[in-house]
Design a protein around this motif. Structure first.
Motif, mmCIF file in Angstrom:
data_model
loop_
_atom_site.group_PDB
_atom_site.id
_atom_site.type_symbol
_atom_site.label_atom_id
_atom_site.label_comp_id
_atom_site.label_asym_id
_atom_site.label_seq_id
_atom_site.Cartn_x
_atom_site.Cartn_y
_atom_site.Cartn_z
ATOM 1 N N LEU A 64 38.946 38.935 55.381
ATOM 2 C CA LEU A 64 39.132 37.740 54.568
ATOM 3 C C LEU A 64 38.021 37.626 53.531
ATOM 4 O O LEU A 64 38.267 37.386 52.331
ATOM 5 C CB LEU A 64 39.131 36.512 55.491
ATOM 6 N N SER B 61 47.286 30.684 24.612
ATOM 7 C CA SER B 61 47.027 30.620 26.055
ATOM 8 C C SER B 61 47.434 29.290 26.661
ATOM 9 O O SER B 61 46.708 28.723 27.477
ATOM 10 C CB SER B 61 45.551 30.879 26.359
ATOM 11 N N LEU C 68 48.235 42.625 22.063
ATOM 12 C CA LEU C 68 49.529 41.951 21.964
ATOM 13 C C LEU C 68 50.361 42.379 20.752
ATOM 14 O O LEU C 68 51.539 42.714 20.890
ATOM 15 C CB LEU C 68 49.322 40.436 21.961
ATOM 16 N N GLY D 283 51.788 31.984 39.752
ATOM 17 C CA GLY D 283 50.739 31.645 40.711
ATOM 18 C C GLY D 283 49.628 32.677 40.692
ATOM 19 O O GLY D 283 48.439 32.351 40.698
ATOM 20 N N TYR D 284 50.034 33.945 40.608
ATOM 21 C CA TYR D 284 49.053 35.031 40.554
ATOM 22 C C TYR D 284 48.145 34.879 39.335
ATOM 23 O O TYR D 284 46.932 35.078 39.396
ATOM 24 C CB TYR D 284 49.813 36.360 40.510
ATOM 25 N N LEU D 285 48.749 34.496 38.211
ATOM 26 C CA LEU D 285 47.981 34.426 36.975
ATOM 27 C C LEU D 285 47.103 33.178 36.887
ATOM 28 O O LEU D 285 46.017 33.214 36.310
ATOM 29 C CB LEU D 285 48.925 34.464 35.769
ATOM 30 N N LEU E 162 46.524 30.602 39.542
ATOM 31 C CA LEU E 162 45.811 30.017 40.683
ATOM 32 C C LEU E 162 44.526 30.806 40.904
ATOM 33 O O LEU E 162 44.442 31.689 41.743
ATOM 34 C CB LEU E 162 46.698 30.047 41.940
ATOM 35 N N ARG E 163 43.535 30.494 40.085
ATOM 36 C CA ARG E 163 42.276 31.230 40.144
ATOM 37 C C ARG E 163 41.107 30.254 40.062
ATOM 38 O O ARG E 163 41.176 29.333 39.244
ATOM 39 C CB ARG E 163 42.167 32.192 38.958
ATOM 40 N N ARG F 239 41.746 39.269 42.073
ATOM 41 C CA ARG F 239 43.100 39.471 42.577
ATOM 42 C C ARG F 239 43.875 40.523 41.780
ATOM 43 O O ARG F 239 44.888 41.028 42.214
ATOM 44 C CB ARG F 239 43.864 38.158 42.607
ATOM 45 N N GLU G 12 38.501 37.898 49.553
ATOM 46 C CA GLU G 12 38.168 36.784 48.666
ATOM 47 C C GLU G 12 37.176 37.179 47.594
ATOM 48 O O GLU G 12 37.099 36.549 46.540
ATOM 49 C CB GLU G 12 37.642 35.604 49.483
ATOM 50 N N ILE H 5 51.242 32.822 23.661
ATOM 51 C CA ILE H 5 50.296 33.719 24.351
ATOM 52 C C ILE H 5 48.940 33.621 23.667
ATOM 53 O O ILE H 5 47.900 33.520 24.309
ATOM 54 C CB ILE H 5 50.811 35.171 24.327
ATOM 55 N N ARG I 238 42.077 38.784 29.363
ATOM 56 C CA ARG I 238 42.698 38.007 28.293
ATOM 57 C C ARG I 238 42.333 38.586 26.927
ATOM 58 O O ARG I 238 43.150 38.638 26.013
ATOM 59 C CB ARG I 238 42.234 36.558 28.407
ATOM 60 N N TYR J 21 40.945 31.943 43.907
ATOM 61 C CA TYR J 21 41.736 31.642 45.077
ATOM 62 C C TYR J 21 40.907 31.924 46.315
ATOM 63 O O TYR J 21 40.386 33.030 46.470
ATOM 64 C CB TYR J 21 42.984 32.520 45.061
ATOM 65 N N ARG J 22 40.785 30.905 47.153
ATOM 66 C CA ARG J 22 40.089 31.119 48.435
ATOM 67 C C ARG J 22 41.005 30.653 49.544
ATOM 68 O O ARG J 22 41.520 29.539 49.491
ATOM 69 C CB ARG J 22 38.789 30.324 48.479
ATOM 70 N N LEU J 23 41.140 31.508 50.511
ATOM 71 C CA LEU J 23 42.118 31.236 51.570
ATOM 72 C C LEU J 23 41.807 29.920 52.266
ATOM 73 O O LEU J 23 42.676 29.086 52.477
ATOM 74 C CB LEU J 23 42.125 32.396 52.561
ATOM 75 N N ILE K 40 54.505 35.223 40.080
ATOM 76 C CA ILE K 40 53.697 35.796 38.989
ATOM 77 C C ILE K 40 52.824 34.712 38.353
ATOM 78 O O ILE K 40 51.633 34.912 38.103
ATOM 79 C CB ILE K 40 54.617 36.454 37.933
#
Lengths: 462, 1030
Positions: A15, B790, A236, B698-700, B702-703, A23, A19, B787, A229, B705-707, B696
């Motif tokens: 874990l 943002s 892009l 959420g992946y982008l 939700l930062r 990601r 963390e 984009i 980004r 992220y800690r369990l 996707i």
């Protein structure tokens, strides 16, 4: 107790490790997994047009072949995945440098069907035969199953209504026009790029895994907290430009070929046959695989016919094409036989002959001459062993002759060929099981008959 | 030079010029190089005839005695849905009324006369509450010379309309033996009936009996609406001269040519040529191949208008031998017209005597063609669409280049004004500022033309009078922009010259009760639009299923259909519906009202979602308004199905997702997201298509992220997945009904495939009749902008829409837009936000270099541009089509047939139907389900019989079975419809129609009655097999 404590600590450590990671690393790991699957799974494997034969048992003896460029690309993507993995473990920041090779590989993967059209028209033709004829056989079985007026054992017959495109159905050789720029032309554009329904459904899972892996990799790179980004905003404008450029570039020879084709059309309308022949030769230079199109050969043949050249194979191809247009398939077969006698090695000849025989067999079958029809189907298979429609024809001939065991064997050949399609339709498998069930019933093995019939009604078990 | 000015010197200026020129060129090309003549306004007088009292369906017939063998005959019909029979043969048709989603003129039997020969491949079911296209606006000509004969002839018309106002206007002529008989379109000449009753035992389309017992048709007065013809009417109305041209054969060719004059009478003029040849031929205009054909006894008609607009052209016809079986004599019959000038087969046509490579340009030796008399046999006319390609591109490129040159000149000229505003770019910025407005107007006009391409409104865009209006609008915008610019530059200003960076929108939220009241008013409007005439439609097929399942819940406690099938789909919805109909009754109108509630609630939620995504209340209000009047939303809100409920929960889930994962970390919102997502899945399992998008996004976003901080997310996710799996499991119970045979169509509709990679995308992003075209253009065009900015909320909506549609493409076998109905508010929000961003972004960048007072220029530009885009957005809503739809039936009206049976049924009557769904609701079941060709989930096997899964009717699939039933019943009611009739063999249809009498005609179908005492009998061949065979 120490080991137990250590064991308990494993999830906690995992874990903590998870963390601490960006990601995006997980996305990149997933992309590596996809790429590994892509390298492992076949991309474009078909029965070899040259080596697949009818075996001694009268059934298909399949020798598979993979499109060489697909092999190269899949190895390349596998290697790319390995490099990504190494960098991820050693120096994750450097992964961003791989994004352009990634885009390049993606472009090459997308361009693969076009390359195949260009360099391996035999495989394209084989794809088309397998895809369209498995589909047609399957639809025919389904039509008969759905039509309550008929009993499939007695009255199954061929649907004579499918749209007649077989002589010209080399994908992507529709007449180009400005409608293609509009929304209505989107399918034609996809066809021109080689991205036909035939390709989409014959391409193995590896091709899809490859593209998914490359896209997920880019998602991982651009989604990174550090610099992602920035890279995205920088790239892009370039990404669509590069992808469109790749497509535009691969379409240039096609466009030149199309230009010559239009000039040839104008020359024909002017009556300048000599010029037209020159232009048609130029078309063949820029679009080599067009030599497999009977309609194209017929354009040349119309000129040689007018000139009275009876030693030109194209003259007979022109007649064959005319016969096809009025659905006189036996006439087409006769004309093709004459052409084959003059030029047996002509590209596409065996496919045209195979097609003419199978269509003739269907016509004869529908008149009730089953044994004669079977003869035509066998002739077709001698030229194109992977012709599912001919196998299906043989199967329903055996149904009429009440040889359910043979019918099951021949239907099974359709099922084997269907395995090369990405999307399975039920009817061939269903009819195979049903024929086996009746075969068992006829020989008095009721247990087996029941088993096959139950299987037939339970597609979830297939 | 400042940084602000630099972009004007870069390649962007060139790009702007090219893009602007392209927009103008697109508009101009429709005027200068239309690919066919503009529709003609029909000038001759005609009358509407109909039936009284008005009806959805009517049948007309006229008997004509011809004392001669007809050489030539035409008929022109202006009406809605019709089939024209001549002596029992279908000669022309346009059947569209049972599917309002069909493109304009898409079902014409002569597609070449349609203005829209190419349509985008998409699933077309009437998902939108929009009226059918007004096909009657175009009069369609048909050549019927082949079907007519000497003696008695029967003309028959089967008509149908979506609203009860069937009417037709007819013109025609029959020519032969130097005599011409007009086909009378007046009411006195036509007999009419509401049902296609047999006449003395014969079918109404063939019976030659004049005293047929039908009523005289009603006269509905003269045609006052401007009828149009999409091809020059002269192509059909003039007989082909009985003179042919011939000449010497040179190397298997005979070549004719003459110069046709230019079309000088403006865009309303047309030029055409008709050719009938004994040998194959090619038709070349100038150096362009215009067409090729050639079959003895046929006539091809070519619209040459586009070729002759640029000047006189040499028209060459080359007849050639094929070398196969060519007729001995090469003869071509032809005639034509260029504007008012007639082209005849006379000595003005030359024939080539000596070949020359430049013969198309007049090279070689020519002499007058020989004329030969031709026999008067019939040569049916077919319209051909000119085939020329490629060279037309050169013209288009030329127009584009000319537009670019024009814009460059105008740009230079307007640049002179720059000094007035102390423009630091040497006038370029001023020119850009001014020019951008007419360009915007031209772009909006062109987009609208594409938007309405598949509707009858395209006729207004094709009207030549429209060309002048568009040009005048552009000029007016140009003059207005110059005037405003001059006024602004002269007005004193104290505002600062420097403007801050462009900001797309503030994310700060504020509460405003007044705005919420406005949203409430919009919701009331939405409620009215959803509730008005809610019972006008009969129950649609799937509505019957849900209503029957809900009644099953009340009856047995479980969603059992009358047929015995346990309908396990969307348990939540059906139990709620059961409660609703328990309280309010089970009439269709009452049951539909349950969908109105989430339909109206979605307006509120869309407002909140739009406000959250854009941070602007006025944009959120516009989004709510668009959703309130959206034909798709309205239609689904009036449907007894779960889609509207699923959308409500889905949009709520999206709202909470943005609050909990994208724009903030609001834990209650996170939990509510999972709750709403689970409810949406339970409403409709297809909501799973949005899961990849949520993952996707959420992946982008939700930062970090800690369990341990987000354990609720893990629990919520697992819960939602468990709910999804349980729901899918419950759904599959449906499949426990036994198969009767294995076909592909019984397979699950959700499985991986790449069968048709464009159909779902088209179906969603274009929709029926291009209804979402403009929104989708903005949706995709603005993606780089968002984009770059943002904007996490808007980008999340993008991710949800794109991934869901892609997931549907590869996972859902049945292409139908309703499966991604949940996405509609999202695309609306992005559309409106993008329009707003476009206006303000352009205003900012165009005004920034105008140093004197950029803010003032910015505001002025916005003030002028906003109405243009507002008009475009409002026109895009197609409110006219929406309002007209409230008086129309958009689906087949089987329920009315069942109600008729319920009123007239006697004990012992048998009910047989091809569409049993409403039978379950109205009659509580039917006796027999009539179907010759089965589809995916229609029947299932019981221990006793194969029955349909709606009303429990026993499957009847053979004539023998029908005959058995009829032999034991005193009366049998049989319901047939247009869609299912296609699945029957002609033998079967002949039997059914032969033994029965029509009792009721309804939109899309008919109710037939067999009565034993009639004693009718029709022979049919033995098709083999025994009755119970499958």
């Amino acid at each position: 107790m120490t080991w137990a404590r250590r064991l308990l600590l494993v999830p906690a450590r995992a874990l903590a490790w998870s963390e601490a990671r960006d990601r995006s690393d997980y996305a990149i790991l997933a992309s590596v997994l996809f790429m590994a699957l892509s390298a492992y799974r076949a991309w474009y494997v078909l029965p070899s047009p040259y080596d697949t034969t009818i075996g001694l048992d009268g059934l298909l003896s399949i020798v598979e072949t993979e499109f060489p460029a697909a092999t190269v690309l899949r190895v390349g993507i596998g290697a790319f995945g390995a490099v990504i993995l190494l960098l991820l473990l050693a120096k994750a920041q450097a992964l961003a440098k791989l994004r352009w090779p990634g885009w390049l590989l993606l472009g090459a993967t997308l361009a693969l069907p076009f390359a195949m059209q260009l360099w391996s028209p035999n495989l394209v033709r084989e794809t088309q035969v397998i895809y369209s004829h498995v589909d047609r056989a399957s639809n025919d079985i389904e039509f008969n199953l759905k039509n309550q007026q008929r009993d499939w054992r007695d009255l199954q017959r061929f649907d004579p209504s499918p749209v007649l495109r077989w002589a010209t159905d080399l994908s992507g050789y529709t007449d180009w026009s400005f409608e293609m720029l509009g929304l209505a032309g989107q399918v034609d554009v996809l066809d021109a790029l080689g991205l036909t329904n035939g390709y989409f459904n014959v391409a193995g899972r590896g091709w899809y895994f490859g593209m998914s892996g490359l896209l997920v990799f880019q998602l991982g790179v651009y989604g990174r907290l550090t610099g992602g980004r920035r890279y995205l905003l920088r790239d892009l404008p370039l990404i669509p430009v590069c992808l469109v450029s790749v497509f535009a570039l691969i379409l240039v020879p096609r466009a030149i070929g199309e230009y010559h084709s239009q000039v040839a059309g104008r020359a024909i309308s002017k009556g300048d046959d000599t010029h037209a022949l020159e232009e048609l030769r130029a078309v063949r230079f820029w679009i080599p695989s067009i030599a497999y199109s009977l309609a194209f050969q017929a354009e040349i043949g119309a000129i040689t016919q007018r000139r009275g050249c009876m030693s030109c194979p194209e003259t007979y191809l022109y007649r064959a094409n005319n016969a096809v247009a009025v659905r006189d398939y036996q006439g087409a077969a006769r004309a093709l036989e004459k052409a084959a006698a003059l030029a047996p090695e002509m590209p596409g000849m065996r496919y045209w002959l195979g097609q003419a025989y199978v269509e003739s067999g269907i016509d004869i079958f529908n008149t009730g001459q089953y044994t004669a029809a079977d003869r035509f189907f066998r002739r077709a298979l001698a030229y194109v062993p992977s012709d599912a429609l001919a196998w299906y024809g043989r199967a329903i001939v055996q149904l009429r002759l009440r040889d359910f065991a043979a019918a099951a064997e021949y239907t099974h050949q359709v099922v084997r060929l269907q395995n090369y399609l990405g999307f399975k339709k039920y009817p061939p498998h269903a009819q195979w099981l049903l024929a086996r069930s009746w075969s068992a019933y006829r020989r008095g093995d009721f247990v087996e008959a029941h088993r096959y019939f139950s299987e037939y009604l339970t597609p979830e078990l297939w | 030079m400042t940084a602000a000015v630099r972009p004007l010197r870069s390649w962007r200026l060139l790009g702007f010029g090219l893009a602007a020129a392209f927009i103008f060129a697109c508009n101009l090309m429709n005027v200068l190089t239309p690919y066919r003549a503009a529709p003609e306004i029909i000038a001759d007088r005609a009358d509407w005839i109909g039936i009284s009292p008005p009806s959805n369906r009517a049948f007309f017939r006229q008997v004509i005695d011809l004392p001669f063998t007809p050489r030539y005959a035409w008929i022109a019909v202006a009406t809605d849905d019709y089939v024209l029979y001549v002596n029992g043969q279908a000669a022309a048709q346009n059947q569209f009324a049972i599917n309002a989603a069909l493109s304009f003129q898409h079902r014409l039997s002569d597609r070449a006369q349609g203005v829209n020969p190419y349509v985008v491949p998409a699933a077309r079911a009437p998902d939108l509450r929009l009226a059918t296209n007004r096909e009657w606006r175009v009069r369609i000509h048909s050549d019927i010379s082949k079907q007519l004969r000497r003696g008695r002839n029967v003309l028959a018309l089967s008509l149908q309309t979506a609203d009860p106002s069937v009417r037709v206007s007819i013109k025609g002529e029959i020519v032969g033996d130097g005599v011409s008989i007009p086909i009378d379109g007046s009411a006195e000449s036509w007999h009419a009936s509401r049902t296609p009753d047999r006449i003395r035992g014969q079918s109404w389309i063939v019976s030659p009996v004049r005293a047929d017992g039908w009523r005289q048709a009603s006269s509905l007065g003269p045609v006052e609406e401007p009828l149009q013809a999409t091809a020059p009417a002269g192509l059909w109305t003039r007989p082909l001269p009985l003179t042919g041209l011939t000449g010497p054969e040179i190397a298997g060719d005979v070549r004719f040519a003459r110069v046709l004059p230019a079309l000088t009478g403006g865009p309303t003029q047309s030029a055409w040529l008709r050719v009938s040849s004994t040998w194959p031929y090619t038709l070349t205009v100038g150096n362009t191949l215009a067409g090729a054909a050639g079959k003895t006894g046929k006539t091809e008609a070519y619209d040459l208008s586009r070729f002759l607009r640029n000047g006189p052209q040499r028209v060459s016809i080359r007849l050639y031998r094929t070398g196969l079986t060519d007729p001995a004599m090469p003869v071509v019959m032809l005639d034509g017209a260029v504007g008012s000038l007639d082209i005849a087969p006379d000595s003005s046509w030359n024939v080539l005597r000596r070949d020359d490579p430049g013969w198309l340009d007049g090279g070689g030796l020519w002499e007058s063609a020989s004329m030969v008399p031709m026999s008067p046999g019939t040569r049916p006319i077919t319209l051909q669409i000119p085939t020329s390609k490629g060279w037309w591109a050169a013209e288009q490129a030329f127009v584009w280049a000319a537009c670019f040159a024009g814009i460059a000149l105008l740009f230079r000229a307007l640049g002179g004004l720059g000094g007035l505003a102390r423009d630091r770019t040497g006038g370029r910025a001023a020119a850009l500022w001014i020019l951008s407005l007419p360009i915007l107007a031209a772009g909006a006009a062109y987009l609208l033309r594409l938007r309405f391409k598949e509707t009858d409104l395209i006729l207004d865009f094709l009207n030549p009078a429209q060309y002048g209006r568009s040009l005048a609008l552009d000029l007016a915008m140009l003059v207005l922009a110059i005037a405003v610019y001059l006024v602004l530059t002269r007005a004193p200003s104290s505002a600062p010259a420097v403007v801050p960076r462009f900001r797309p929108g503030s994310a700060a939220l504020s509460s405003d009760a007044k705005v919420r009241l406005l949203v409430l008013a919009i919701s009331l409007l939405g409620f009215a639009l959803r509730g008005y005439h809610i019972g006008i439609e009969n129950l649609q097929a799937d509505e019957n299923v849900s209503l029957d399942a809900a009644r099953g819940v009340l009856r047995t406690g479980a969603p059992y259909e009358i047929s015995g099938v346990l309908y396990t789909r969307s348990a939540m919805y059906h139990y709620m519906l059961a409660g609703w109909i328990y309280l309010f009754g089970s009439s269709p109108a009452a049951a539909r009202m349950m969908s109105v509630i989430p339909g109206v609630a979605v307006i509120f939620v869309t407002y909140e979602l739009a406000y959250l995504a854009t941070g602007k209340r006025h944009l959120a209000v516009i989004c709510a308004l668009v959703i309130a009047v959206s034909p798709w939303q309205i239609n689904q809100s009036r449907n007894i199905r779960f889609y509207q409920q699923m959308q409500f929960f889905g949009i709520c889930a999206s709202y909470f997702f943005l609050r909990g994962f994208v724009l903030g970390r609001h834990k209650p919102s996170q939990n509510l997201f999972f709750a709403m997502g689970s409810l949406a899945v339970v409403c409709q399992e297809i909501f799973v298509l949005t899961f990849p998008g949520f993952c996707i996004a959420g992946y982008l976003y939700l930062r970090p992220y800690r369990l341990r901080d987000n354990i609720n997310v893990v629990i919520g996710f697992i819960t939602m997945m468990v709910v999804t799996v349980l729901d899918a499991g419950t759904f599959t119970l449906l499949c426990l009904t036994r198969n009767i045979g294995i076909t592909t169509s019984i397979a699950s509709i959700i499985q991986f495939h790449v069968i048709n990679p464009t159909a779902f995308i088209n179906t969603f992003f274009l929709s029926e009749l291009h209804a979402r075209f403009i929104g989708s253009v903005f949706f995709f065009a603005a993606l780089p902008f968002w984009i770059r900015r943002s904007n996490a909320a808007i980008l999340t909506l993008y991710i949800l829409v794109i991934t869901s549609v892609l997931a549907a493409t590869v996972l859902v076998m049945q292409v139908a837009a309703r499966y991604v109905f949940v996405l509609n508010p999202m695309i609306v929000i992005v559309f409106i936000a993008s329009v707003d961003a476009l206006i303000r972004w352009m205003a900012f960048h165009l005004s920034r270099p105008l140093a004197a007072n950029p803010r003032r220029f910015q505001r002025a530009w916005i003030a002028m541009a906003t109405p243009i885009l507002a008009i475009m957005v409002i026109a895009d809503l197609h409110l006219d089509g929406l309002m007209r739809s409230y008086d129309q039936h958009l689906i087949m009206q089987h329920e009315s047939a069942y109600r008729y049976i319920a009123e007239h049924r006697r004990p012992g009557d048998v009910v047989i139907s091809v569409s049993p769904m409403s039978g379950a609701v109205v009659l509580g079941g039917i006796d027999y389900y009539l179907e010759q060709e089965l589809q995916f989930d229609e029947v299932y096997m019981t221990p006793f019989a194969i029955v349909d899964r709606w009303a429990g009717g026993k499957l009847v699939s053979k004539i023998d079975q029908v005959r058995d039933i009829l032999s034991t019943a005193s009366r049998a009611w049989i319901i047939m419809d247009q869609a299912e009739s296609k699945k029957f063999t002609p033998d079967f249809l002949a039997y059914l129609y032969g033994v029965t009498q029509p009792r009721l005609e309804f939109l899309g179908g008919e109710l037939l009655l067999w009565t034993a005492s009639d004693g009718t009998y029709v022979q049919s061949k033995d098709s083999g097999g025994s009755i119970d065979d499958f």
